[in-house]
Design an enzyme around this catalytic site. Structure first.
Site, PDB file in Angstrom:
ATOM      1  N   GLU A   1       2.802   4.513 -11.362  1.00  0.00           N
ATOM      2  CA  GLU A   1       2.625   3.389 -10.453  1.00  0.00           C
ATOM      3  C   GLU A   1       1.176   2.920 -10.591  1.00  0.00           C
ATOM      4  O   GLU A   1       0.277   3.472  -9.959  1.00  0.00           O
ATOM      5  CB  GLU A   1       2.932   3.817  -9.012  1.00  0.00           C
ATOM      6  CG  GLU A   1       3.416   2.642  -8.178  1.00  0.00           C
ATOM      7  CD  GLU A   1       4.202   3.088  -6.948  1.00  0.00           C
ATOM      8  OE1 GLU A   1       5.404   3.376  -7.085  1.00  0.00           O
ATOM      9  OE2 GLU A   1       3.604   3.183  -5.879  1.00  0.00           O
TER      10      GLU A   1
ATOM     11  N   TYR B   1      -1.623  -0.460 -11.113  1.00  0.00           N
ATOM     12  CA  TYR B   1      -1.797  -1.913 -10.901  1.00  0.00           C
ATOM     13  C   TYR B   1      -3.063  -2.373 -11.606  1.00  0.00           C
ATOM     14  O   TYR B   1      -4.035  -1.625 -11.640  1.00  0.00           O
ATOM     15  CB  TYR B   1      -1.948  -2.228  -9.415  1.00  0.00           C
ATOM     16  CG  TYR B   1      -0.783  -1.769  -8.574  1.00  0.00           C
ATOM     17  CD1 TYR B   1       0.393  -2.500  -8.566  1.00  0.00           C
ATOM     18  CD2 TYR B   1      -0.881  -0.607  -7.832  1.00  0.00           C
ATOM     19  CE1 TYR B   1       1.462  -2.061  -7.790  1.00  0.00           C
ATOM     20  CE2 TYR B   1       0.178  -0.174  -7.060  1.00  0.00           C
ATOM     21  CZ  TYR B   1       1.353  -0.914  -7.039  1.00  0.00           C
ATOM     22  OH  TYR B   1       2.390  -0.483  -6.275  1.00  0.00           O
TER      23      TYR B   1
ATOM     24  N   CYS C   1      -0.957   7.421 -10.899  1.00  0.00           N
ATOM     25  CA  CYS C   1      -1.113   6.347  -9.911  1.00  0.00           C
ATOM     26  C   CYS C   1      -2.559   5.863  -9.891  1.00  0.00           C
ATOM     27  O   CYS C   1      -3.486   6.658  -9.799  1.00  0.00           O
ATOM     28  CB  CYS C   1      -0.713   6.862  -8.529  1.00  0.00           C
ATOM     29  SG  CYS C   1      -0.629   5.546  -7.295  1.00  0.00           S
TER      30      CYS C   1
ATOM     31  N   TYR D   1       0.853  -1.196   0.000  1.00  0.00           N
ATOM     32  CA  TYR D   1       0.000   0.000   0.000  1.00  0.00           C
ATOM     33  C   TYR D   1       0.884   1.239   0.000  1.00  0.00           C
ATOM     34  O   TYR D   1       1.912   1.276   0.678  1.00  0.00           O
ATOM     35  CB  TYR D   1      -0.905   0.013   1.240  1.00  0.00           C
ATOM     36  CG  TYR D   1      -1.999  -1.034   1.140  1.00  0.00           C
ATOM     37  CD1 TYR D   1      -3.221  -0.729   0.572  1.00  0.00           C
ATOM     38  CD2 TYR D   1      -1.773  -2.331   1.577  1.00  0.00           C
ATOM     39  CE1 TYR D   1      -4.211  -1.693   0.436  1.00  0.00           C
ATOM     40  CE2 TYR D   1      -2.749  -3.308   1.448  1.00  0.00           C
ATOM     41  CZ  TYR D   1      -3.970  -2.984   0.879  1.00  0.00           C
ATOM     42  OH  TYR D   1      -4.937  -3.941   0.745  1.00  0.00           O
ATOM     43  N   SER D   2       0.440   2.255  -0.741  1.00  0.00           N
ATOM     44  CA  SER D   2       1.192   3.510  -0.760  1.00  0.00           C
ATOM     45  C   SER D   2       0.949   4.274   0.532  1.00  0.00           C
ATOM     46  O   SER D   2      -0.165   4.255   1.062  1.00  0.00           O
ATOM     47  CB  SER D   2       0.707   4.408  -1.903  1.00  0.00           C
ATOM     48  OG  SER D   2       0.910   3.785  -3.126  1.00  0.00           O
TER      49      SER D   2
HETATM   50  P1  NAP Z   1     -12.115   2.576  -9.259  1.00  0.00           P
HETATM   51  O1  NAP Z   1     -13.026   3.062  -8.217  1.00  0.00           O
HETATM   52  O2  NAP Z   1     -12.354   1.208  -9.838  1.00  0.00           O
HETATM   53  O3  NAP Z   1     -11.989   3.570 -10.463  1.00  0.00           O
HETATM   54  C1  NAP Z   1     -11.819   4.938 -10.297  1.00  0.00           C
HETATM   55  C2  NAP Z   1     -12.212   5.638 -11.545  1.00  0.00           C
HETATM   56  O4  NAP Z   1     -11.346   5.274 -12.642  1.00  0.00           O
HETATM   57  C3  NAP Z   1     -13.631   5.309 -11.985  1.00  0.00           C
HETATM   58  O5  NAP Z   1     -14.265   6.511 -12.301  1.00  0.00           O
HETATM   59  C4  NAP Z   1     -13.415   4.458 -13.215  1.00  0.00           C
HETATM   60  O6  NAP Z   1     -14.472   4.568 -14.137  1.00  0.00           O
HETATM   61  C5  NAP Z   1     -12.166   5.097 -13.779  1.00  0.00           C
HETATM   62  N1  NAP Z   1     -11.547   4.291 -14.836  1.00  0.00           N
HETATM   63  C6  NAP Z   1     -11.722   2.988 -15.144  1.00  0.00           C
HETATM   64  N2  NAP Z   1     -11.004   2.647 -16.230  1.00  0.00           N
HETATM   65  C7  NAP Z   1     -10.362   3.766 -16.630  1.00  0.00           C
HETATM   66  C8  NAP Z   1      -9.488   4.053 -17.712  1.00  0.00           C
HETATM   67  N3  NAP Z   1      -9.143   3.139 -18.611  1.00  0.00           N
HETATM   68  N4  NAP Z   1      -9.002   5.314 -17.825  1.00  0.00           N
HETATM   69  C9  NAP Z   1      -9.340   6.270 -16.925  1.00  0.00           C
HETATM   70  N5  NAP Z   1     -10.190   6.061 -15.892  1.00  0.00           N
HETATM   71  C10 NAP Z   1     -10.686   4.809 -15.741  1.00  0.00           C
HETATM   72  O7  NAP Z   1     -10.639   2.639  -8.665  1.00  0.00           O
HETATM   73  P2  NAP Z   1     -10.055   1.830  -7.429  1.00  0.00           P
HETATM   74  O8  NAP Z   1     -10.812   0.547  -7.258  1.00  0.00           O
HETATM   75  O9  NAP Z   1      -9.922   2.720  -6.265  1.00  0.00           O
HETATM   76  O10 NAP Z   1      -8.639   1.402  -8.001  1.00  0.00           O
HETATM   77  C11 NAP Z   1      -7.503   2.186  -7.853  1.00  0.00           C
HETATM   78  C12 NAP Z   1      -6.289   1.427  -8.330  1.00  0.00           C
HETATM   79  O11 NAP Z   1      -5.188   2.053  -7.694  1.00  0.00           O
HETATM   80  C13 NAP Z   1      -6.253  -0.043  -7.971  1.00  0.00           C
HETATM   81  O12 NAP Z   1      -5.836  -0.747  -9.104  1.00  0.00           O
HETATM   82  C14 NAP Z   1      -5.186  -0.084  -6.878  1.00  0.00           C
HETATM   83  O13 NAP Z   1      -4.472  -1.291  -6.868  1.00  0.00           O
HETATM   84  C15 NAP Z   1      -4.290   1.051  -7.296  1.00  0.00           C
HETATM   85  N6  NAP Z   1      -3.424   1.642  -6.273  1.00  0.00           N
HETATM   86  C16 NAP Z   1      -3.805   1.703  -4.963  1.00  0.00           C
HETATM   87  C17 NAP Z   1      -2.925   2.224  -4.034  1.00  0.00           C
HETATM   88  C18 NAP Z   1      -3.249   2.236  -2.554  1.00  0.00           C
HETATM   89  O14 NAP Z   1      -2.338   2.589  -1.804  1.00  0.00           O
HETATM   90  N7  NAP Z   1      -4.415   1.851  -2.114  1.00  0.00           N
HETATM   91  C19 NAP Z   1      -1.699   2.745  -4.450  1.00  0.00           C
HETATM   92  C20 NAP Z   1      -1.360   2.709  -5.787  1.00  0.00           C
HETATM   93  C21 NAP Z   1      -2.242   2.157  -6.700  1.00  0.00           C
HETATM   94  P3  NAP Z   1     -15.540   3.410 -14.469  1.00  0.00           P
HETATM   95  O15 NAP Z   1     -15.435   2.357 -13.429  1.00  0.00           O
HETATM   96  O16 NAP Z   1     -16.865   4.108 -14.435  1.00  0.00           O
HETATM   97  O17 NAP Z   1     -15.187   2.928 -15.842  1.00  0.00           O
END
Ligand code: NAP
Length: 401
Positions: free
Chosen positions: A399, A401, A359, A200-201
């Site tokens: 970064e 995933y 990210c 996790y970041s």
């Molecule tokens: P999410 O709620 O699934 O999505 C956020 C937004 O991104 C939604 O509006 C979604 O739209 C949109 N989206 C989907 N596909 C896209 C695309 N191709 N281009 C641009 N926008 C798009 O996001 P989440 O579940 O929070 O996921 C965040 C990601 O960050 C995960 O993969 C996680 O592993 C990663 N991450 C997390 C951390 C941490 O510390 N927690 C750190 C680094 C990375 P729609 O769904 O309406 O299409």
């Protein structure tokens, strides 16, 4: 008679200083050459076939390291490293030297293919602080106490995203904004092996949630069936957990008030940018450099830190929220908003003191890339040359995933 050609190999290695232990390479490798212990991710030279499948998915570039050797480094040697060994002079006869040249050509050609689109190896910004990495590992984890676990998203929303605060008490746990930590989930997997730490970041700045507190925050989304996210989201205050890290040596913010920083994220990918913003606010509140945030979520109720972000003054942080699923409104992704701000974006990209950070969801990477290319085209800038130049000078970081 010619001397026999000496055995040399080009050994694939992972840089333990840069690797963030996200397990992507192990999941990607089609021949199971990548493995790990509580300390390092390593490549078995006896199995690796140089297919390069692992190169482009690696979020840090730590996977892209090579040494020419006459005796491959064993797994045990690689597990014990805290940094990569330097390339030693390989003493071989003429036949061996020719074999090395052939190997170099072969691997370079494969690598060039695999690196296409990545835009070069990641490098930390020149002015970034020196990060501490790998202080704690699976065999010797730090113990943290949960001192906060708050829901960030609307109670009516299906999306349960939490702000979790971990306190390290008297143990040193130095982090820089942009680094990650590993969470050790107790128990074993179906095969009877300890779970690999989940990454996790860090969502706070280097001096803690409050100045000079020895704690940090994480932004965690509960995922259906997710082992670590459910473990973390259910932790009560006072619970003790095991932590590894810190990890990451390139996704770091420039320590320069004149630097412009463009931050692009989806969902919980916002975590490091909370840390970046707080660092700017505390350490250089009158910075001349611009701080811009393009932040995508389905709806305002699902955007982590929506309320607190509203209160951050525009002078400190330019905010562009993008919602994809608000009823009766068109879908807006971060790349759409970058396009509508193309003029300002192109101006910033033309400035050699601008840094870009992306990210979140992997899927947005290509969309953002195309939006930058469009913004540049309209301003007669060549994004295909600018992006690798920014990457090589530590000004372009991804970064996802
Ligand atoms: P999410 O709620 O699934 O999505 C956020 C937004 O991104 C939604 O509006 C979604 O739209 C949109 N989206 C989907 N596909 C896209 C695309 N191709 N281009 C641009 N926008 C798009 O996001 P989440 O579940 O929070 O996921 C965040 C990601 O960050 C995960 O993969 C996680 O592993 C990663 N991450 C997390 C951390 C941490 O510390 N927690 C750190 C680094 C990375 P729609 O769904 O309406 O299409």
């Amino acid at each position: 008679m010619d001397a026999p050609v000496q055995e040399v190999i080009k050994q694939h290695l992972i840089d333990p200083e840069i690797c963030i232990r996200c397990n992507t390479c192990e999941e990607t490798c089609p021949v199971d050459a990548v493995t790990h212990d509580g300390n390092n991710y390593v490549v078995d030279a006896g199995i690796c076939n140089h297919c390069m499948d692992c190169i482009s998915p690696c979020p840090t570039g730590s996977i892209d390291n090579w040494r020419v050797v006459t005796r491959p480094y064993s797994l045990q040697e690689q597990f014990s490293w805290s940094e990569l060994p330097t390339q030693e002079d390989v003493a071989v006869n003429a036949g061996g030297a020719a074999a090395i040249d052939a190997l170099e050509d072969d691997v370079s050609r494969l690598l060039e293919e695999a690196r296409k689109g990545l835009g070069g190896k990641p490098v930390a910004p020149h002015s970034a602080g020196k990060p501490t990495v790998n202080l704690y590992n699976r065999g010797k984890p730090a113990t943290a106490t949960v001192t906060g676990n708050f829901r960030l998203t609307d109670a009516a929303s299906d999306s349960d995203i939490r702000h979790i605060i971990l306190d390290f008490g008297n143990q040193p746990f130095p982090v820089l904004e942009g680094q990650s930590i590993g969470i050790v989930v107790p128990g074993v997997d179906a095969g009877g092996n300890a779970h690999h730490p989940r990454l996790y970041s860090v969502a706070s700045s280097r001096d803690g949630e409050k100045r000079n507190a020895n704690n940090l925050a994480l932004t965690v989304k509960r995922v259906d069936g997710g082992l670590c996210s459910n473990y973390l989201c259910d932790l009560p205050r006072g619970a003790k957990i095991q932590v590894t890290g810190p990890f990451g040596a390139t996704f770091l913010m420039p320590d320069d008030p004149a630097a412009n920083i463009i931050m692009i994220c989806t969902g919980t990918g916002s975590a490091p940018f909370r840390g970046f913003t707080e660092r700017r606010r505390r350490a250089m509140p009158d910075a001349a450099g611009r701080l811009l945030l393009f932040f995508g979520a389905r709806r305002p109720e699902e955007l982590p830190y929506f309320g607190p972000l509203q209160k951050v003054p525009e002078k400190l942080l330019g905010k562009f929220f993008c919602y994809s699923r608000v009823p009766n409104e068109p879908r807006v992704y971060v790349q759409d908003r970058i396009r509508s701000e193309a003029g300002e974006i192109a101006k910033l990209l033309a400035d050699s003191n601008t840094h870009v950070y992306i990210c979140g969801l992997r899927g947005m990477e290509s969309g953002v890339d195309e939006a930058f290319a469009d913004a540049c085209r309209a301003a007669s800038l060549d994004w295909s040359a600018l992006k690798p130049a920014m990457r090589e000078s530590g000004r372009y970081h991804v970064e996802t995933y």
